[in-house]
Design a protein around this motif. Structure first.
Motif, short mmCIF file in Angstrom:
data_model
loop_
_atom_site.label_atom_id
_atom_site.label_comp_id
_atom_site.label_asym_id
_atom_site.label_seq_id
_atom_site.Cartn_x
_atom_site.Cartn_y
_atom_site.Cartn_z
N GLY A 165 -24.87 1.33 -14.19
CA GLY A 165 -24.93 1.89 -12.76
C GLY A 165 -26.06 1.16 -12.04
N ARG A 166 -26.83 0.39 -12.65
CA ARG A 166 -27.96 -0.38 -11.99
C ARG A 166 -27.41 -1.63 -11.42
N GLU A 167 -26.41 -2.27 -12.45
CA GLU A 167 -25.79 -3.56 -12.24
C GLU A 167 -24.30 -3.23 -11.40
N TRP A 168 -23.89 -2.35 -11.44
CA TRP A 168 -22.64 -1.91 -10.89
C TRP A 168 -22.70 -0.62 -10.05
N SER A 169 -21.72 -0.28 -9.35
CA SER A 169 -21.64 0.97 -8.68
C SER A 169 -21.69 2.07 -9.86
N PRO A 170 -22.55 3.05 -9.31
CA PRO A 170 -22.61 4.21 -10.36
C PRO A 170 -21.32 4.92 -10.64
N MET A 171 -21.29 5.52 -11.67
CA MET A 171 -20.24 6.47 -11.91
C MET A 171 -20.50 7.82 -11.57
N GLU A 172 -19.71 8.41 -10.56
CA GLU A 172 -20.22 9.75 -9.70
C GLU A 172 -18.97 10.64 -9.67
N PHE A 173 -19.35 11.89 -10.11
CA PHE A 173 -18.24 12.83 -9.79
C PHE A 173 -18.76 14.11 -8.96
N ASP A 174 -17.73 14.92 -8.59
CA ASP A 174 -18.09 15.99 -7.88
C ASP A 174 -18.70 17.15 -8.64
N ARG A 175 -18.92 17.00 -9.85
CA ARG A 175 -19.36 18.21 -10.77
C ARG A 175 -19.85 17.45 -12.00
N PRO A 176 -20.43 17.92 -13.07
CA PRO A 176 -20.48 17.40 -14.16
C PRO A 176 -19.44 17.06 -14.87
N LEU A 177 -19.59 16.35 -15.83
CA LEU A 177 -18.50 15.37 -16.71
C LEU A 177 -17.55 16.69 -17.55
N ALA A 178 -16.62 16.65 -17.03
CA ALA A 178 -15.25 17.90 -17.75
C ALA A 178 -14.11 17.61 -16.91
N ALA A 179 -13.19 18.09 -17.62
CA ALA A 179 -11.65 18.02 -17.19
C ALA A 179 -11.55 18.60 -15.77
N GLY A 180 -10.91 17.90 -14.97
CA GLY A 180 -10.86 18.18 -13.54
C GLY A 180 -11.95 17.35 -12.45
N ALA A 181 -13.00 17.06 -12.94
CA ALA A 181 -14.09 16.25 -12.22
C ALA A 181 -13.51 15.05 -11.40
N VAL A 182 -13.69 15.18 -10.31
CA VAL A 182 -13.19 13.88 -9.26
C VAL A 182 -14.26 12.99 -9.02
N GLY A 183 -13.89 11.76 -9.11
CA GLY A 183 -14.91 10.99 -8.67
C GLY A 183 -14.36 9.46 -8.85
N GLY A 184 -15.54 8.56 -9.37
CA GLY A 184 -15.10 7.19 -9.80
C GLY A 184 -16.50 6.33 -9.82
N HIS A 185 -16.04 4.90 -9.59
CA HIS A 185 -17.27 4.25 -9.50
C HIS A 185 -16.85 3.05 -8.35
N GLY A 186 -17.58 2.90 -7.05
CA GLY A 186 -17.11 1.96 -6.10
C GLY A 186 -15.86 2.33 -5.65
N PRO A 187 -14.77 1.24 -5.53
CA PRO A 187 -13.72 1.68 -4.91
C PRO A 187 -12.57 2.05 -5.90
N VAL A 188 -12.98 2.11 -7.28
CA VAL A 188 -12.30 2.61 -8.38
C VAL A 188 -12.20 4.17 -8.15
#
Length: 160
Positions: A35-58
């Protein structure tokens, strides 16, 4: 267009050590995602089924997570990405573990062109950086650090 893309690294580490890295994804102590070299991976909640997010435009949703073992993400963007990517922690023996990232998707529409020209080179570089992070966290060193190609450096300059 069908895409099957695999990156893996054999780590001199126990399954539990590598699995612990997997469980840090998207947290403030993320030791796996670069995440320091690339867009960080971020979700709307902690890592678990159903969490929504991504990194950058992905963009993606956590489809399934078996703690310390496996996590699968299903794509919701960019447009034309239909499939998933996942990390798997695979024990080899008591002291070695294979960390594998797999991307499997159908690229449709414009993604048939943007995947090979833009997304794949960036994806490949990002994933090798992720595996470098894992190796460094588990062993304290990286035997053969990934190097960005001139093309990847050019693309990063254009998209950043």
């Amino acid at each position: 267009m069908g895409v099957y893309n695999v990156h893996e690294r054999l780590l001199a580490a126990k399954e539990s050590e590598v699995g612990a890295l997997l469980d840090t994804l998207s947290s403030s102590g993320d030791a796996l995602w670069p995440g320091r070299e690339w867009s960080p991976m971020e979700f709307d909640r902690p890592l678990a089924a159903g969490a929504v997010g991504g990194h950058g435009p992905v963009r993606y949703t956590v489809a399934a997570h078996v703690p310390s073992t496996w996590v699968r993400f299903t794509f919701s963007g960019p447009r034309g990405f239909h499939g998933f990517h996942e990390y798997a922690v695979l024990p080899v023996d008591e002291e070695h573990t294979l960390l594998r990232h797999t991307l499997a998707m159908n690229a449709r529409g414009a993604a048939r062109f943007t995947w090979p020209l833009l997304w794949r080179p960036l994806h490949d570089a990002c994933l090798e950086d992720s595996l470098d992070h894992a190796e460094l966290a588990c062993t304290g060193t990286v035997a053969r650090p990934a190097r960005w190609s001139l093309y990847v450096r050019l693309l990063r300059g254009l998209v950043s």
